[in-house]
Design a protein around this motif. Sequence first.
Motif, PDB file in Angstrom:
ATOM      1  N   THR A  50      38.841  13.921  -7.420  1.00 45.74           N
ATOM      2  CA  THR A  50      38.403  14.512  -6.160  1.00 45.74           C
ATOM      3  C   THR A  50      38.310  13.437  -5.095  1.00 45.74           C
ATOM      4  N   ILE A  51      38.922  13.699  -3.960  1.00 47.36           N
ATOM      5  CA  ILE A  51      38.824  12.774  -2.823  1.00 47.36           C
ATOM      6  C   ILE A  51      38.022  13.465  -1.733  1.00 47.36           C
ATOM      7  N   ARG A  52      36.862  12.880  -1.419  1.00 51.47           N
ATOM      8  CA  ARG A  52      36.055  13.398  -0.314  1.00 51.47           C
ATOM      9  C   ARG A  52      35.917  12.267   0.683  1.00 51.47           C
ATOM     10  N   HIS A  53      36.468  12.478   1.854  1.00 50.68           N
ATOM     11  CA  HIS A  53      36.548  11.402   2.827  1.00 50.68           C
ATOM     12  C   HIS A  53      36.180  11.940   4.204  1.00 50.68           C
ATOM     13  N   GLY A  54      35.235  11.285   4.865  1.00 47.10           N
ATOM     14  CA  GLY A  54      34.834  11.730   6.198  1.00 47.10           C
ATOM     15  C   GLY A  54      33.988  12.984   6.142  1.00 47.10           C
ATOM     16  N   ASP A  55      34.098  13.795   7.161  1.00 44.22           N
ATOM     17  CA  ASP A  55      33.291  15.006   7.315  1.00 44.22           C
ATOM     18  C   ASP A  55      34.049  16.186   6.711  1.00 44.22           C
ATOM     19  N   LEU A  56      33.529  16.686   5.597  1.00 46.00           N
ATOM     20  CA  LEU A  56      34.234  17.758   4.897  1.00 46.00           C
ATOM     21  C   LEU A  56      34.199  19.064   5.680  1.00 46.00           C
ATOM     22  N   ASP A  57      33.287  19.164   6.659  1.00 44.51           N
ATOM     23  CA  ASP A  57      33.204  20.389   7.455  1.00 44.51           C
ATOM     24  C   ASP A  57      34.038  20.307   8.734  1.00 44.51           C
ATOM     25  N   ALA A  58      34.677  19.187   8.941  1.00 46.80           N
ATOM     26  CA  ALA A  58      35.453  19.027  10.179  1.00 46.80           C
ATOM     27  C   ALA A  58      36.562  20.070  10.248  1.00 46.80           C
ATOM     28  N   THR A  59      36.871  20.501  11.444  1.00 43.84           N
ATOM     29  CA  THR A  59      38.035  21.360  11.646  1.00 43.84           C
ATOM     30  C   THR A  59      38.593  21.043  13.023  1.00 43.84           C
ATOM     31  N   ALA A  60      39.622  21.759  13.416  1.00 40.18           N
ATOM     32  CA  ALA A  60      40.249  21.447  14.704  1.00 40.18           C
ATOM     33  C   ALA A  60      40.946  22.685  15.235  1.00 40.18           C
ATOM     34  N   ALA A  61      41.562  22.526  16.372  1.00 38.25           N
ATOM     35  CA  ALA A  61      42.088  23.684  17.103  1.00 38.25           C
ATOM     36  C   ALA A  61      43.198  24.410  16.348  1.00 38.25           C
ATOM     37  N   VAL A  62      44.001  23.660  15.660  1.00 37.17           N
ATOM     38  CA  VAL A  62      45.151  24.274  14.995  1.00 37.17           C
ATOM     39  C   VAL A  62      45.033  24.056  13.485  1.00 37.17           C
ATOM     40  N   VAL A  63      45.179  25.151  12.763  1.00 39.61           N
ATOM     41  CA  VAL A  63      45.056  25.072  11.305  1.00 39.61           C
ATOM     42  C   VAL A  63      46.285  25.747  10.691  1.00 39.61           C
ATOM     43  N   VAL A  64      46.953  25.045   9.792  1.00 46.81           N
ATOM     44  CA  VAL A  64      48.068  25.675   9.062  1.00 46.81           C
ATOM     45  C   VAL A  64      47.825  25.544   7.567  1.00 46.81           C
ATOM     46  N   GLU A  65      48.275  26.545   6.848  1.00 45.70           N
ATOM     47  CA  GLU A  65      47.978  26.633   5.429  1.00 45.70           C
ATOM     48  C   GLU A  65      49.251  26.990   4.677  1.00 45.70           C
ATOM     49  N   GLY A  66      49.375  26.530   3.466  1.00 46.29           N
ATOM     50  CA  GLY A  66      50.555  26.899   2.683  1.00 46.29           C
ATOM     51  C   GLY A  66      50.373  26.580   1.215  1.00 46.29           C
ATOM     52  N   THR A  67      51.161  27.248   0.388  1.00 44.54           N
ATOM     53  CA  THR A  67      51.186  26.908  -1.028  1.00 44.54           C
ATOM     54  C   THR A  67      52.615  26.525  -1.399  1.00 44.54           C
ATOM     55  N   TYR A  68      52.721  25.588  -2.290  1.00 42.46           N
ATOM     56  CA  TYR A  68      54.025  24.984  -2.609  1.00 42.46           C
ATOM     57  C   TYR A  68      54.143  24.790  -4.108  1.00 42.46           C
ATOM     58  N   GLU A  69      55.380  24.702  -4.542  1.00 39.40           N
ATOM     59  CA  GLU A  69      55.612  24.570  -5.972  1.00 39.40           C
ATOM     60  C   GLU A  69      56.800  23.639  -6.219  1.00 39.40           C
ATOM     61  N   VAL A  70      56.669  22.816  -7.240  1.00 39.64           N
ATOM     62  CA  VAL A  70      57.765  21.934  -7.658  1.00 39.64           C
ATOM     63  C   VAL A  70      58.087  22.254  -9.110  1.00 39.64           C
ATOM     64  N   GLY A  71      59.359  22.470  -9.398  1.00 37.57           N
ATOM     65  CA  GLY A  71      59.784  22.762 -10.765  1.00 37.57           C
ATOM     66  C   GLY A  71      59.872  21.497 -11.605  1.00 37.57           C
ATOM     67  N   MET A  72      60.188  21.675 -12.869  1.00 42.01           N
ATOM     68  CA  MET A  72      60.216  20.546 -13.812  1.00 42.01           C
ATOM     69  C   MET A  72      61.578  19.834 -13.738  1.00 42.01           C
ATOM     70  N   GLN A  73      61.544  18.632 -13.204  1.00 45.56           N
ATOM     71  CA  GLN A  73      62.786  17.844 -13.113  1.00 45.56           C
ATOM     72  C   GLN A  73      62.911  16.944 -14.335  1.00 45.56           C
ATOM     73  N   ASP A  74      64.138  16.639 -14.699  1.00 45.39           N
ATOM     74  CA  ASP A  74      64.368  15.718 -15.809  1.00 45.39           C
ATOM     75  C   ASP A  74      65.019  14.442 -15.290  1.00 45.39           C
ATOM     76  N   GLN A  75      64.701  13.336 -15.937  1.00 42.46           N
ATOM     77  CA  GLN A  75      65.275  12.051 -15.524  1.00 42.46           C
ATOM     78  C   GLN A  75      66.773  12.017 -15.783  1.00 42.46           C
ATOM     79  N   ALA A  76      67.194  12.722 -16.837  1.00 41.20           N
ATOM     80  CA  ALA A  76      68.626  12.864 -17.130  1.00 41.20           C
ATOM     81  C   ALA A  76      69.381  11.546 -17.058  1.00 41.20           C
TER      82      ALA A  76
END
Lengths: 280, 159, 759
Positions: free
Chosen positions: C160-186
């Motif tokens: 867990t990284i908690r840095h600065g003010d955890l309640d801070a926010t700002a005028a513009v907020v963007v949110e997303g979820t992302y996924e990475v598949g299983m790569q092989d070194q091959a």
Amino acid sequence: MSNVVVPTTLDEALALLAADPQLSPLAGGTDFMVEVNHGARRPVRVLALRAVAELRGWRRDGDVLVIGAGCTYVSMADPAFAVAAPALAQAARTIGSPQIRNVGTIGGNLATASPAGDTLPVLMALGARVEVASTEGTRTLAVDELITGVKRTVLHPAELITSVRIPVARGPQEFCKIGTRNAMVISAAGIAVVLDREAHTVGCGLGSVTAAPVRATDAETFAAEAIDWSTLRAGAGTTERFGTLAADAATPIDDHRSTAAYRRHAIGVMARRALERCLS
Amino acid sequence: MSTQSYRLRVNGADHEVAEGWIGESLLDVLRDRLGLPGAKNACEEGECGSCSVLVDGVLSCACLVLAAAAIGTEITTVEGLGAEGALTDVQQAFIDAGAVQCGFCTPGLIVAIHDLLDQDASPERLVVEEALSGNLCRCTGYGRILEAVDLVAARRSAS
Amino acid sequence: MTDVATHRRTGAPRVGESAPRPDGVAKVQGRFAFSSDLFAENLLWGQTIRSPHAHARIIDIDIREALSLPGVHAVLTADDVPGELHYGLEHQDQPVLAADVVRYFGEPVALVAADHPETARRAAAAVVVSYEPLTPLVDSALAAQADPIHPDGNVLRTLTIRHGDLDATAAVVVEGTYEVGMQDQAFMGPESGMALPSADGGVELFVSTQWLHADRRQVAGCLGLPEDMVRITLAGVGGAFGAREDLSLHVHLCLLSQHTGRPVKMVYRRPESFVGHVHRHPARMWYRHHADTDGTLVKVEARLLLDGGAYASSSLAVIANATCFAAGPYRVPHADIEGTVVRTNNPPCGAMRGFGAVQSCFAHEAQMDKLAAALALDPVELRRRNALATGDTLVTGQVITGAAPVAEVIDACASHPLPDLAAVDEQPMMHRPGGAGRTADAHHVRRATGFALGFKNLLFSEGFDDYSSAVCRLENGAVTITCACAEVGQGFVTLAQQIAREELGIDEIVLAPAETATVGSAGSTSASRQSWMSGGAVQAACRAVRGRVLQQVARRRGVALDGLVLRDGIIESLDGSVRVDLADAVDGPIEETAEYHHRPTQPLDENGQGDAHVSFAFAAHRAVVDVDPELGLVRVHDMTTAQDVGRVLNPLQAIGQIEGGTAQGVGLAVMEELIVEDGIIKNRSFTDYLIPTTLDMPTVRIAALIEEPEPDAPFGAKGIGEPPTISSTPAIVAALRAATGLELTRVPVRPQDIALPRS
């Protein structure tokens, strides 16, 4: 007796095969050896066909192109071959790697009977006739008579595929296939569209989207009627409808190479584009 | 296991293979019986080109050749390309262009590039790319390999 | 005394020049001995029996039939392991051979040795293992709550990284979820090696690996031998990329050799290789960015979940990287980030080039583009405004003290001339999306560009002292360097020669084999660390030898030590009274051993704060892609990059690392994924695990190598292997988003993700 035989004539090859049910025919080896290397096939005795002169190369016999079963993909990508059989030449050039194309054969593509065999949709679209021989004689089959399912054929153990006969092109032809790499890739979906300007017919074969080779007959019939054969043009919506009907003929599955939904979609798009190219 | 004794002609010399299991590929026989490990074993299904050799002058994957059926052919491996210890121009260009990293794909590529340039002395880039599309390399991203091909073509046309 | 002129340097390349590889000639001639090329008299061939289940209880193993086959010399199970039953890089949790439970598809269960590889394969098939299949835990999101599948539990690490003010926010907020598949070194050279029994009851192991001494520690433990009875020598390595950091066949080979008293060789075939090494962790990531209207980042929130698979491998360090670098190379005053890596019955995951930073970079760069769109700002400008610089503070509280030319990297890459964006018509069909498949005409293709920035740590972090050792020996004018650094293709052997030449002015530098018996640990060939760490050790050893030579000369010639210089192999005094060739300057050999340590780092505290990292490297990529939106096929048309390298030690090798690393990023973006269903890998071959070919790779254009020397590093050089793999993938996906208007939140981007986005 030697466990590996390399006959030089077809009669010799057929006689050896008739005498020994455990003799496995070996053509280019590009499928056979993969099975051996991965332990899926443990040959007892092997009939290497590479030196059988009758099986090699191709020739033109009037309006028919006779392709020896041992004709390699690289031979089919040859410009002279491409004039007579453009779609087959296009398909041959997409198969595997240059190394594979140098040794892999059309007979092997048929005998392996993989749904992803790249020549199969073209041969279906062309109504190819496959000649099969044994010491008992010869018989001629359509591709969908020869191949009955995934890696299943009606070949008897003593039979060899000797040649494939297709009509010399009498109109535009197109082959396309989907792979997620620009080269050396197994087809996730493939299609061949063949126009015969004299017979006024359209052939459409599908690859990797059915267990056994099929033609999209509804699409073929529709296009043959929709095309103005004198100008080789068609009305608005023709290619779109052709694509829809071709996709309807597909019965694809989900597997590690693609999804059924995408494969069906891709067949529709490729069929439309292939016909557009033929008509442009 | 079904076996066979036979003779292969590799790099101009005859080699006896005594009682080889008939399922052995040319790649197996070159590497494990004839002491010629230059052709590499990376996929054993013709999808990487690391085992590229010439069989009667035809660029082939040794893993897809049944060794016992290759009797009567002339086989050339990477070991047979240069005159006794000398580097071929393709080999020299690989060194000069920085085309070698781990080197596992290198022998197959060297054979494939000799085959290409013997047929087409100054191929277009696209021709080179298609000719080498069956030889996978995981280290280089191909940039230095294509550079090496250009270097050979340039040196050949200059000499 | 010899005329010094005859010994002058002939101009062999030194640091900063494109020296040729010392192994290059052997490699182009096919004479270089890879680990699969080894041979010994009386050789036996080993084969591994592996689990066909992702999760099962072993009821019984019947080896009788296999053992009775002619030519079979040993069949071994867990009962035959004499020492530690488990091994592991960081956490000793992986069985040498599964005894009671198998936890992933392909887990080793038994071993066979026979006199022919085919006999070994048939014997392996004759070993009858009875399993009671168990339900596999395959959803990483369920792992924390599920019944433990291993006595050590299912949560490998949460950071867990908690840095600065955890309640801070700002005028513009963007949110997303992302996924990475299983790569092989091959890598191209499959796992392979050979073990031989030695006269003292120990074992000699020749193997391809990334870290000889870590292997020795684990192998000796499992064999129940003291470390000095296990002698490991690096055999030729056919690529690594992280996949050889863990043990694979090492202990197995030694067990078979110890048991039979004969040399035993093993070579994995490709399908076995795909289950025989760890992969890149699949990741699921949620992000929320907060920024002011001028684009200044205020806060980053992130939750990362990585699937570690069945065993720990290096998961604990991978999640640390993913989490520490989750906010990207930007000034972020407030951060609330949590990263978790869990155990499942999926294939074990561990190190791969980029090591955790690849996953989070894909997400943070997508977020930066989303933020730029929300702010109607140019994406490059948004990055420039927030770019880290020396003196800035990371979300871990660490202040960057070394070089951080992030703005320079951005500017160089972004300002490099673009290819013609309208030139699709002139492309040959083979270069369009779909390539040889002939699917696209020019009017089906859309071309667009994307930009991404990435960074990661160099060297090991969190208090780990990953030192390196080297020996320099000067004898009869020749220098021999001994270092256990694993050469895996990256070119350390070239650099070692360049460094020794630079320090001693002698052209001929012999490299002794890398082995455990002759020198101490070099640490791992990973984390972009060997140029720095083993380069530093070689440099220090050479300097120590130089110091002793100068001392001897000063003493014998009666001159002041500080009045002597060594230049180009010649020792000269400033007053001109001494001028002697290094080769003739000393009697007898001089040998010095050096150990090189980087400056100490600290563990992270409970808030994820601390000076955990030594150094950072940055890279940017700009991708130009051609996409056929209707079919979802893609060809990457151009990749342009700029990278923070500290100093270029060998230009040709630097280019090779950047081109090769970029290619692996191209692969992850559009084609590379191990397809795992219910724990079973479906595409265990090069037929179905696709890596880019010559027709898939565009020319990689290097806009600039930014040379701002890193103060702590030997020659000021930073490691260069990993950054190209980090920012390449997100740049390509950014371009695909620009071309299609789709969100594309997952890599690799599959055709159906573009063509049928709602399915």
